[in-house]
Design a protein around this motif. Structure first.
Motif, PDB file in Angstrom:
ATOM      1  N   ASN A  94       0.808  -1.218   0.000  1.00  0.00           N
ATOM      2  CA  ASN A  94       0.000   0.000   0.000  1.00  0.00           C
ATOM      3  C   ASN A  94       0.846   1.275   0.000  1.00  0.00           C
ATOM      4  OD1 ASN A  94      -2.804  -0.839   0.034  1.00  0.00           O
ATOM      5  ND2 ASN A  94      -2.199  -1.930   1.874  1.00  0.00           N
ATOM      6  N   LYS A 209       5.584  15.734   4.825  1.00  0.00           N
ATOM      7  CA  LYS A 209       5.227  14.497   5.519  1.00  0.00           C
ATOM      8  C   LYS A 209       4.156  13.709   4.763  1.00  0.00           C
ATOM      9  CE  LYS A 209       3.914  16.626   9.307  1.00  0.00           C
ATOM     10  NZ  LYS A 209       3.361  16.638  10.665  1.00  0.00           N
ATOM     11  N   GLU A 211       0.978  12.382   3.319  1.00  0.00           N
ATOM     12  CA  GLU A 211      -0.439  12.570   3.672  1.00  0.00           C
ATOM     13  C   GLU A 211      -0.632  13.415   4.936  1.00  0.00           C
ATOM     14  OE1 GLU A 211      -2.471   9.098   5.441  1.00  0.00           O
ATOM     15  OE2 GLU A 211      -0.532   8.086   5.485  1.00  0.00           O
ATOM     16  N   HIS A 212       0.447  13.557   5.743  1.00  0.00           N
ATOM     17  CA  HIS A 212       0.323  14.310   6.993  1.00  0.00           C
ATOM     18  C   HIS A 212       0.657  15.790   6.846  1.00  0.00           C
ATOM     19  CE1 HIS A 212      -0.363  10.525   8.879  1.00  0.00           C
ATOM     20  NE2 HIS A 212       0.844  10.082   8.617  1.00  0.00           N
ATOM     21  N   MET A 225       0.991  22.686   8.235  1.00  0.00           N
ATOM     22  CA  MET A 225      -0.304  22.556   7.560  1.00  0.00           C
ATOM     23  C   MET A 225      -0.567  21.121   7.134  1.00  0.00           C
ATOM     24  SD  MET A 225       0.147  24.220   3.757  1.00  0.00           S
ATOM     25  CE  MET A 225      -1.107  23.156   3.032  1.00  0.00           C
ATOM     26  N   PRO A 229      -6.894  15.901   1.064  1.00  0.00           N
ATOM     27  CA  PRO A 229      -7.142  14.487   1.357  1.00  0.00           C
ATOM     28  C   PRO A 229      -7.320  13.648   0.089  1.00  0.00           C
ATOM     29  CG  PRO A 229      -9.099  15.806   1.859  1.00  0.00           C
ATOM     30  CD  PRO A 229      -8.042  16.759   1.421  1.00  0.00           C
ATOM     31  N   VAL A 230      -6.331  12.821  -0.184  1.00  0.00           N
ATOM     32  CA  VAL A 230      -6.375  11.956  -1.366  1.00  0.00           C
ATOM     33  C   VAL A 230      -6.872  10.579  -0.947  1.00  0.00           C
ATOM     34  CG1 VAL A 230      -4.972  10.796  -3.133  1.00  0.00           C
ATOM     35  CG2 VAL A 230      -4.550  13.203  -2.572  1.00  0.00           C
ATOM     36  N   ARG A 231      -8.054  10.220  -1.418  1.00  0.00           N
ATOM     37  CA  ARG A 231      -8.615   8.911  -1.068  1.00  0.00           C
ATOM     38  C   ARG A 231      -8.107   7.815  -1.986  1.00  0.00           C
ATOM     39  NH1 ARG A 231     -12.081  12.112   1.617  1.00  0.00           N
ATOM     40  NH2 ARG A 231     -13.199  11.196   3.380  1.00  0.00           N
ATOM     41  N   ASP A 232      -7.764   8.183  -3.223  1.00  0.00           N
ATOM     42  CA  ASP A 232      -7.314   7.165  -4.171  1.00  0.00           C
ATOM     43  C   ASP A 232      -5.929   7.477  -4.708  1.00  0.00           C
ATOM     44  OD1 ASP A 232      -9.604   5.285  -4.281  1.00  0.00           O
ATOM     45  OD2 ASP A 232     -10.682   7.129  -4.788  1.00  0.00           O
ATOM     46  N   LEU A 267       0.489  25.962   0.437  1.00  0.00           N
ATOM     47  CA  LEU A 267      -0.891  25.580   0.127  1.00  0.00           C
ATOM     48  C   LEU A 267      -0.993  25.225  -1.364  1.00  0.00           C
ATOM     49  CD1 LEU A 267      -3.632  25.632   1.723  1.00  0.00           C
ATOM     50  CD2 LEU A 267      -3.985  27.928   0.822  1.00  0.00           C
ATOM     51  N   ARG A 301      -7.902  24.806   2.976  1.00  0.00           N
ATOM     52  CA  ARG A 301      -8.196  25.866   3.954  1.00  0.00           C
ATOM     53  C   ARG A 301      -9.461  25.583   4.734  1.00  0.00           C
ATOM     54  NH1 ARG A 301      -6.862  31.785   1.557  1.00  0.00           N
ATOM     55  NH2 ARG A 301      -4.998  31.981   2.816  1.00  0.00           N
ATOM     56  N   LYS A 302     -10.482  25.160   4.004  1.00  0.00           N
ATOM     57  CA  LYS A 302     -11.796  24.929   4.621  1.00  0.00           C
ATOM     58  C   LYS A 302     -11.715  23.822   5.679  1.00  0.00           C
ATOM     59  CE  LYS A 302     -16.291  23.116   3.567  1.00  0.00           C
ATOM     60  NZ  LYS A 302     -16.810  22.046   2.720  1.00  0.00           N
ATOM     61  N   ILE A 303     -11.094  22.707   5.335  1.00  0.00           N
ATOM     62  CA  ILE A 303     -11.074  21.564   6.261  1.00  0.00           C
ATOM     63  C   ILE A 303     -10.116  21.769   7.433  1.00  0.00           C
ATOM     64  CG2 ILE A 303     -11.805  19.863   4.537  1.00  0.00           C
ATOM     65  CD1 ILE A 303      -8.858  18.980   4.331  1.00  0.00           C
ATOM     66  N   SER A 304      -9.303  22.815   7.374  1.00  0.00           N
ATOM     67  CA  SER A 304      -8.404  23.036   8.517  1.00  0.00           C
ATOM     68  C   SER A 304      -8.702  24.346   9.232  1.00  0.00           C
ATOM     69  CB  SER A 304      -6.938  22.972   8.058  1.00  0.00           C
ATOM     70  OG  SER A 304      -6.713  23.851   6.990  1.00  0.00           O
TER      71      SER A 304
END
Lengths: 306, 306
Positions: A94, A209, A211-212, A225, A229-232, A267, A301-304
């Protein structure tokens, strides 16, 4: 020096054909290399001139893909006797680990960068991921750069540590990922690693980092920051190069490198590199547009926001 | 139900003596357990009633430490025939991995929680880290809880999966760390893991990522935040319990669980747990104050503002 030259970015780095196998798919001889990913990412923000060397197998159609994004490839060198730099890699478990199965320097073997007048006049420089000796040669040819970003990788930390350390003191910003930051600094705590890299002479440091997210260490303070978010995740190759390219492109577009500009550049870099990892090669990055990048910047920006 | 009862928090979980060895130091028989860490963290934000069982070796002086923070320990049960729950653990490789060397249930072996009238009337409940069977028993005794948080760990995901899954559908918020989220959901991507846990019936989910911050998944959206930068990690034990305790304490103090309140509760939780990991046991947490927690909350905001 004209205004246009001053705000354009020289992107130096490898030009490559990659054969990549991930847990999801496999593709052979796809366009890659630090310079290609970074130049494409940068092209959404500022005028780009590419530096690097391609080999005798480099396809005209691939050069057209770069030109289609407005990238000035006139200074790209060619080796008529050798093929393009080649890398075969495989991602395991993975995407947790990456294995280099084959690497052939080819055209890069005897490469000694010779910048054109136009390239050397760029106001902004990304010393993308190639050997520190080549990065130093590029930097020495620059006339009066306003801001220089240095990228690197584990291989050069092991094999060209002295040159790399010398270079760190000559640039404005060092970018590297978490493992590389630990390796180069000898610190297992990333905050201490950032401090140590600054003590080593780096004016500013960005530690990525994945995904972090990422962290910035500079005179004006510390900034951290998250990322888009990458789901795939499809193929992480080129994520770091895209990050660096978008970062310097954003800085060039603003014409300053204040703390606030650096934050927004991070960003832009996070948004742009999140597009790269959703496909093989530069497929998605080159077809993307500023609208999608802006949307992702707004979303981060929105999600954080709190 | 009086106003005071309604806004108080019942914290259930283990009460323990720990022997801990880290790469930096070693200490024996120090106060620990999910309930102690969580109650202390919670005490900075809301009135706390503790539930759990202590053994015949439990020191009066340790009970005084909890009382000194205003924690209502009148409902804590005692086993006169067995010692307190005991855990011996060792952290390896710069805190990358944790090994349980010895664990003795002792007083928890035949524990069957019996809540007092006052405990059962609390408006807010933290089902801290104990077996899901005990957590379920506590929840069933609550009269009319307004908000219930469920914490868990890898052991229960392996050994009490069915009970745990049943509980998830009965609570308002599930908290777990990244490895646990992957284990319970079967998803290696943390974003997909969060989605999957919601599909499993969790109304809201917080995934903690240690030094990389935390993520919230709920009906109102997705939120991600970093954490307080800890340069000198001393002992990570109790970080998750402190996080959960401060989180529910903050929610209780506001009397609502809106998206905005949950975000700020995560800020309070990150700030408070960062204090816990800077010392062994609850030493630093219990001596801290709201001023230091507020300072850290402001600092997290500052370093992540863009």
């Amino acid at each position: 020096m004209s205004e246009k030259q001053d705000n354009s970015v020289l992107v130096a780095g490898s030009i490559a054909y990659d054969c990549i196998e991930t847990p999801l798919a496999k593709e052979d001889y796809i366009l890659g290399g630090a310079s290609c990913y970074a130049a494409l990412a940068c092209s959404y923000f500022a005028p780009v001139k590419m530096a690097g060397i391609a080999g005798n197998d480099f396809k005209a159609s691939d050069m057209e893909r770069l030109k289609a994004r407005g990238i000035d490839v006139s200074g790209v060198e060619f080796d008529a006797n050798k093929p393009t730099f080649f890398w075969r890699g495989k991602y395991h478990e993975n995407f947790k680990s990456r294995e280099t199965i084959d690497v052939r320097l080819n055209a890069f073997e005897d490469y000694s960068p010779k910048l054109s007048e136009e390239q050397a006049s760029c106001g902004y420089v990304l010393l993308g991921n190639i050997s520190p000796v080549l990065q130093e040669s590029v930097l020495e040819q620059m006339k009066n750069p306003r801001f220089v970003v240095l990228d690197t990788m584990d291989l050069w930390i092991s094999t060209a540590n002295d040159t790399l350390r010398r270079l760190i003191g000559k640039v404005d910003l060092l970018i590297l990922n978490d493992d590389e930051a630990k390796q180069l600094s000898g610190c297992s705590n990333l905050l201490k690693a950032g401090d140590a890299l600054r003590d080593m002479g780096a004016k500013a440091v960005i530690i990525k980092k994945g995904e972090h997210g990422s962290m910035l260490f500079c005179d004006d303070g510390f900034f951290t920051m998250g990322t888009y978010p990458v789901r795939d995740l499809y193929d992480p190759t080129g994520a770091g190069d895209s990050y660096a390219g978008a970062l310097i492109g954003y800085i060039a577009s603003k014409g300053d490198a204040s703390f606030e500009t650096l934050k927004r550049a991070m960003l832009a870099a996070a948004a742009t590199s999140s597009i790269t990892v959703e496909s093989f090669s530069c497929y998605k990055l080159e077809k993307s547009g500023m609208e999608e990048i802006s949307r992702r910047m707004d979303y981060i920006r929105k999600i954080s926001s709190i």
